[in-house]
Motif scaffolding. Structure first.
Motif, PDB file in Angstrom:
ATOM      1  N   MET A   1       0.844  -1.192   0.000  1.00 11.20           N
ATOM      2  CA  MET A   1       0.000   0.000   0.000  1.00 11.20           C
ATOM      3  C   MET A   1       0.891   1.258   0.000  1.00 11.20           C
ATOM      4  SD  MET A   1      -2.765   1.241   2.902  1.00 11.20           S
ATOM      5  CE  MET A   1      -3.730  -0.254   2.736  1.00 11.20           C
ATOM      6  N   ASP A   2       0.647   2.167  -0.948  1.00 13.25           N
ATOM      7  CA  ASP A   2       1.433   3.393  -0.970  1.00 13.25           C
ATOM      8  C   ASP A   2       0.986   4.315   0.166  1.00 13.25           C
ATOM      9  OD1 ASP A   2      -0.833   4.874  -1.769  1.00 13.25           O
ATOM     10  OD2 ASP A   2      -0.333   4.716  -3.878  1.00 13.25           O
ATOM     11  N   PHE A   3       1.792   5.349   0.420  1.00 12.55           N
ATOM     12  CA  PHE A   3       1.555   6.182   1.593  1.00 12.55           C
ATOM     13  C   PHE A   3       0.269   6.993   1.472  1.00 12.55           C
ATOM     14  CE2 PHE A   3       2.826   9.743   4.539  1.00 12.55           C
ATOM     15  CZ  PHE A   3       2.791   8.969   5.685  1.00 12.55           C
ATOM     16  N   THR A   4      -0.086   7.407   0.272  1.00  9.45           N
ATOM     17  CA  THR A   4      -1.332   8.142   0.074  1.00  9.45           C
ATOM     18  C   THR A   4      -2.523   7.292   0.495  1.00  9.45           C
ATOM     19  OG1 THR A   4      -0.416   9.435  -1.759  1.00  9.45           O
ATOM     20  CG2 THR A   4      -2.806   9.286  -1.619  1.00  9.45           C
ATOM     21  N   ALA A   5      -2.536   6.042   0.056  1.00  7.97           N
ATOM     22  CA  ALA A   5      -3.611   5.121   0.432  1.00  7.97           C
ATOM     23  C   ALA A   5      -3.575   4.829   1.929  1.00  7.97           C
ATOM     24  CB  ALA A   5      -3.490   3.829  -0.367  1.00  7.97           C
ATOM     25  N   PHE A   6      -2.363   4.740   2.482  1.00  6.66           N
ATOM     26  CA  PHE A   6      -2.205   4.493   3.913  1.00  6.66           C
ATOM     27  C   PHE A   6      -2.832   5.619   4.728  1.00  6.66           C
ATOM     28  CE2 PHE A   6       0.347   5.242   7.752  1.00  6.66           C
ATOM     29  CZ  PHE A   6       0.155   4.046   8.418  1.00  6.66           C
ATOM     30  N   LEU A   7      -2.578   6.870   4.326  1.00  8.55           N
ATOM     31  CA  LEU A   7      -3.136   8.008   5.049  1.00  8.55           C
ATOM     32  C   LEU A   7      -4.658   8.041   4.940  1.00  8.55           C
ATOM     33  CD1 LEU A   7      -0.589  10.840   4.165  1.00  8.55           C
ATOM     34  CD2 LEU A   7      -0.840   9.623   6.336  1.00  8.55           C
ATOM     35  N   GLN A   8      -5.180   7.704   3.774  1.00  5.26           N
ATOM     36  CA  GLN A   8      -6.630   7.666   3.611  1.00  5.26           C
ATOM     37  C   GLN A   8      -7.251   6.604   4.515  1.00  5.26           C
ATOM     38  OE1 GLN A   8      -8.708   9.587   1.819  1.00  5.26           O
ATOM     39  NE2 GLN A   8      -7.143  10.865   0.878  1.00  5.26           N
ATOM     40  N   LYS A   9      -6.562   5.485   4.655  1.00  2.00           N
ATOM     41  CA  LYS A   9      -7.064   4.414   5.513  1.00  2.00           C
ATOM     42  C   LYS A   9      -6.972   4.788   6.981  1.00  2.00           C
ATOM     43  CE  LYS A   9      -6.257  -0.426   6.770  1.00  2.00           C
ATOM     44  NZ  LYS A   9      -5.436  -1.639   6.547  1.00  2.00           N
ATOM     45  N   GLU A  10      -5.826   5.353   7.383  1.00  2.00           N
ATOM     46  CA  GLU A  10      -5.601   5.680   8.787  1.00  2.00           C
ATOM     47  C   GLU A  10      -6.443   6.861   9.260  1.00  2.00           C
ATOM     48  OE1 GLU A  10      -3.516   4.198  11.195  1.00  2.00           O
ATOM     49  OE2 GLU A  10      -3.537   2.568   9.709  1.00  2.00           O
TER      50      GLU A  10
ATOM     51  N   LEU B   1      10.670   5.029  12.262  1.00  2.00           N
ATOM     52  CA  LEU B   1      10.791   5.561  10.906  1.00  2.00           C
ATOM     53  C   LEU B   1      12.013   6.469  10.854  1.00  2.00           C
ATOM     54  CD1 LEU B   1       9.395   5.863   8.075  1.00  2.00           C
ATOM     55  CD2 LEU B   1       8.338   7.934   8.986  1.00  2.00           C
ATOM     56  N   PRO B   2      13.188   5.938  10.551  1.00  2.00           N
ATOM     57  CA  PRO B   2      14.414   6.742  10.572  1.00  2.00           C
ATOM     58  C   PRO B   2      14.378   7.948   9.645  1.00  2.00           C
ATOM     59  CG  PRO B   2      14.922   4.400  10.441  1.00  2.00           C
ATOM     60  CD  PRO B   2      13.453   4.531  10.213  1.00  2.00           C
ATOM     61  N   MET B   3      13.723   7.801   8.490  1.00  4.73           N
ATOM     62  CA  MET B   3      13.615   8.906   7.535  1.00  4.73           C
ATOM     63  C   MET B   3      12.455   8.631   6.590  1.00  4.73           C
ATOM     64  SD  MET B   3      16.858   8.039   5.030  1.00  4.73           S
ATOM     65  CE  MET B   3      16.261   9.012   3.648  1.00  4.73           C
ATOM     66  N   PHE B   4      11.984   9.676   5.943  1.00  3.89           N
ATOM     67  CA  PHE B   4      10.895   9.524   4.982  1.00  3.89           C
ATOM     68  C   PHE B   4      11.413   8.906   3.686  1.00  3.89           C
ATOM     69  CE2 PHE B   4       8.526  13.206   7.072  1.00  3.89           C
ATOM     70  CZ  PHE B   4       7.602  12.357   7.665  1.00  3.89           C
ATOM     71  N   SER B   5      10.534   8.173   3.037  1.00  6.67           N
ATOM     72  CA  SER B   5      10.831   7.656   1.707  1.00  6.67           C
ATOM     73  C   SER B   5      10.376   8.668   0.667  1.00  6.67           C
ATOM     74  CB  SER B   5      10.095   6.328   1.491  1.00  6.67           C
ATOM     75  OG  SER B   5       8.685   6.552   1.445  1.00  6.67           O
ATOM     76  N   LEU B   6      10.776   8.465  -0.575  1.00  8.92           N
ATOM     77  CA  LEU B   6      10.324   9.354  -1.651  1.00  8.92           C
ATOM     78  C   LEU B   6       8.811   9.278  -1.820  1.00  8.92           C
ATOM     79  CD1 LEU B   6      13.102   8.852  -4.367  1.00  8.92           C
ATOM     80  CD2 LEU B   6      12.619  10.932  -3.051  1.00  8.92           C
ATOM     81  N   ASP B   7       8.239   8.105  -1.617  1.00 10.63           N
ATOM     82  CA  ASP B   7       6.788   7.941  -1.716  1.00 10.63           C
ATOM     83  C   ASP B   7       6.083   8.762  -0.640  1.00 10.63           C
ATOM     84  OD1 ASP B   7       4.224   6.758  -2.481  1.00 10.63           O
ATOM     85  OD2 ASP B   7       4.419   5.578  -0.639  1.00 10.63           O
ATOM     86  N   GLN B   8       6.610   8.734   0.580  1.00 13.34           N
ATOM     87  CA  GLN B   8       6.022   9.519   1.666  1.00 13.34           C
ATOM     88  C   GLN B   8       6.164  11.014   1.411  1.00 13.34           C
ATOM     89  OE1 GLN B   8       8.356   7.522   4.616  1.00 13.34           O
ATOM     90  NE2 GLN B   8       6.647   6.265   5.317  1.00 13.34           N
ATOM     91  N   LYS B   9       7.296  11.405   0.891  1.00 15.34           N
ATOM     92  CA  LYS B   9       7.510  12.812   0.539  1.00 15.34           C
ATOM     93  C   LYS B   9       6.471  13.295  -0.472  1.00 15.34           C
ATOM     94  CE  LYS B   9      10.760  15.534  -2.263  1.00 15.34           C
ATOM     95  NZ  LYS B   9      10.724  16.828  -1.572  1.00 15.34           N
ATOM     96  N   LYS B  10       6.290  12.533  -1.547  1.00 15.09           N
ATOM     97  CA  LYS B  10       5.346  12.919  -2.593  1.00 15.09           C
ATOM     98  C   LYS B  10       3.917  12.940  -2.072  1.00 15.09           C
ATOM     99  CE  LYS B  10       8.232  11.237  -6.399  1.00 15.09           C
ATOM    100  NZ  LYS B  10       8.349  10.228  -7.501  1.00 15.09           N
ATOM    101  N   SER B  11       3.590  11.983  -1.221  1.00 12.82           N
ATOM    102  CA  SER B  11       2.234  11.931  -0.665  1.00 12.82           C
ATOM    103  C   SER B  11       1.952  13.144   0.214  1.00 12.82           C
ATOM    104  CB  SER B  11       2.044  10.642   0.143  1.00 12.82           C
ATOM    105  OG  SER B  11       2.132   9.502  -0.688  1.00 12.82           O
TER     106      SER B  11
END
Length: 209
Positions: free
Chosen positions: A1-10, A31-41
């Motif tokens: 699940m990408d981070f955008t979908a994760f946020l919608q679910k949470e 979470l040591p650091m954000f991923s590029l997917d999290q950044k974009k989301s």
């Protein structure tokens, strides 16, 4: 699940571009650091003013989202050493409040990254440098010229309530926006106007998650 979908679910279904306050405390345990997917989301939250990322286990600020309108950033209870705070200074030029309590910052010198920013309030308690440097508040005021409040106290060591975002909204926005007398009078007129007596969705209403 990408981070955008994760946020919608949470957080429940929502439109990111309409959200002004996003609380993601404890959403991850490590979470040591954000991923590029999290950044974009997170960059989809284009109206964001307040981002809270407490207790995520962050070690680095790599891949933090670019949010030009961000005003309040919370990073308490992480594992940041502060050597990359320049990224915060660059990404958030309108930031006026930052919380960095209970991290791993060992020197007040890292805050030189903010010497040209307009941050007015900062929380840094429970960092190592607070214990080893009894003059850290004085040094912070010298480094950050716009600073007015450190760990809830002003330069006169008077307590300033900085806990609740909503309670601060009016006073802190006045600090940022140098309202002139005419604008203040106009706002007072609106409050007294019968047409606005029953309005629940005025211009200061915040969308939050």
């Amino acid at each position: 699940m990408d981070f955008t979908a994760f946020l919608q679910k949470e957080l429940g279904p929502h439109s990111p571009s309409e959200i002004e306050e996003l609380i993601l405390d404890n959403i991850y345990k490590d979470l040591p650091m954000f991923s590029l997917d999290q950044k974009k989301s997170l960059e989809q939250y284009t109206s964001l003013m307040h981002l809270s990322l407490n207790n995520l286990g962050l070690v680095k600020l790599d891949n933090f989202p670019s949010l030009l309108g961000l005003q309040i950033l919370e990073l308490n209870n992480n594992q940041l050493k502060g050597n990359d705070l320049r990224l915060i200074a660059h990404l958030y030029p309108n930031l006026y409040k930052i919380k960095l309590s209970n991290n791993l910052i060992e020197s007040v010198d890292v805050f030189k990254a903010f010497e040209n920013n307009k941050i007015m309030k900062i929380e840094v308690k429970d960092n190592p440098f607070c214990k080893t440097n009894p003059n850290y508040t004085k040094e912070l005021y010298e480094i950050m010229k716009e600073l007015r409040v450190i760990d809830g106290q002003d330069k006169n060591m008077q307590f300033v309530d900085t806990t609740n975002y909503d309670e601060e909204e009016e006073s802190e926005s006045e600090l940022i926006n140098d309202f002139d007398d005419e604008e203040e009078e106009f706002e007072d007129d609106l409050e007294d106007d019968e047409d606005f007596e029953d309005g629940d969705s005025g211009p200061n209403k915040k969308n939050k998650f």
